[in-house]
Motif scaffolding. Structure first.
Motif: not given
Length: 174
Positions: A10-32
């Protein structure tokens, strides 16, 4: 401790925000994963919303890996191919593992969970994904059973004078 995977949570606001933070963290660590660093939550948000819209339209499914603390540690989107001649394979998009979990075998676990999810889809015989060349990702995916089936030289421009290959990989489920 291994990750715990959930398909179509279920896509809750918490899950949405966590995925968003993951995406930013992965990108900023050099992830493609579709962006180049530095990136912000605001820049990634529209792309995540597009992914959620595809889920709402039942064109895509979300696989999430949670760590031992219940935090989002990994994701992948399994996207159905809607072309009538290509419905026997799916796309795997936005394959992400949080940098704090790299080197623990969790990336392999994520791909194995995606494979199990794909095998449960009726008529799906293969998983197709693309990755950015120049980072060694082809070797990682190859070690997980994916075969390189194509390469478009210089198709991804990450910066002026820095073009990377777009590498196409396929995992047969047959």
């Amino acid at each position: 401790m291994p990750l715990t995977f959930a398909l179509d949570p279920s896509v809750t606001p918490e899950l949405r925000d966590s995925i968003l933070e993951l995406w930013v963290d992965v990108t900023n660590a050099g992830g493609a994963v579709g962006f180049v660093p530095p990136i912000t939550l605001e820049a990634v948000r529209p792309e995540l919303l597009r992914q959620f819209m595809a889920m709402e339209e039942q064109r895509s499914r979300l696989l999430v890996g949670f760590d031992e603390e219940g935090r989002v540690a990994a994701t992948a989107f399994l996207t159905l191919n809607t072309h009538r001649l290509m419905t026997h394979w799916i796309w795997l998009y936005t394959v992400m593992l949080h940098p704090r979990h790299q080197g623990k075998g969790y990336g392999r676990d994520l791909l194995a969970a995606a494979e199990r999810a794909a095998r449960a889809l009726p008529g799906v015989e293969a998983i197709r994904l693309t990755c950015r060349g120049g980072l060694g990702l082809e070797r990682f995916y190859g070690s997980c059973g994916y075969k390189e089936v194509g390469r478009v030289p210089g198709a991804i421009r990450v910066a002026p004078d820095d073009d990377r290959d777009d590498v196409v990989l396929l995992l047969s489920l047959a």
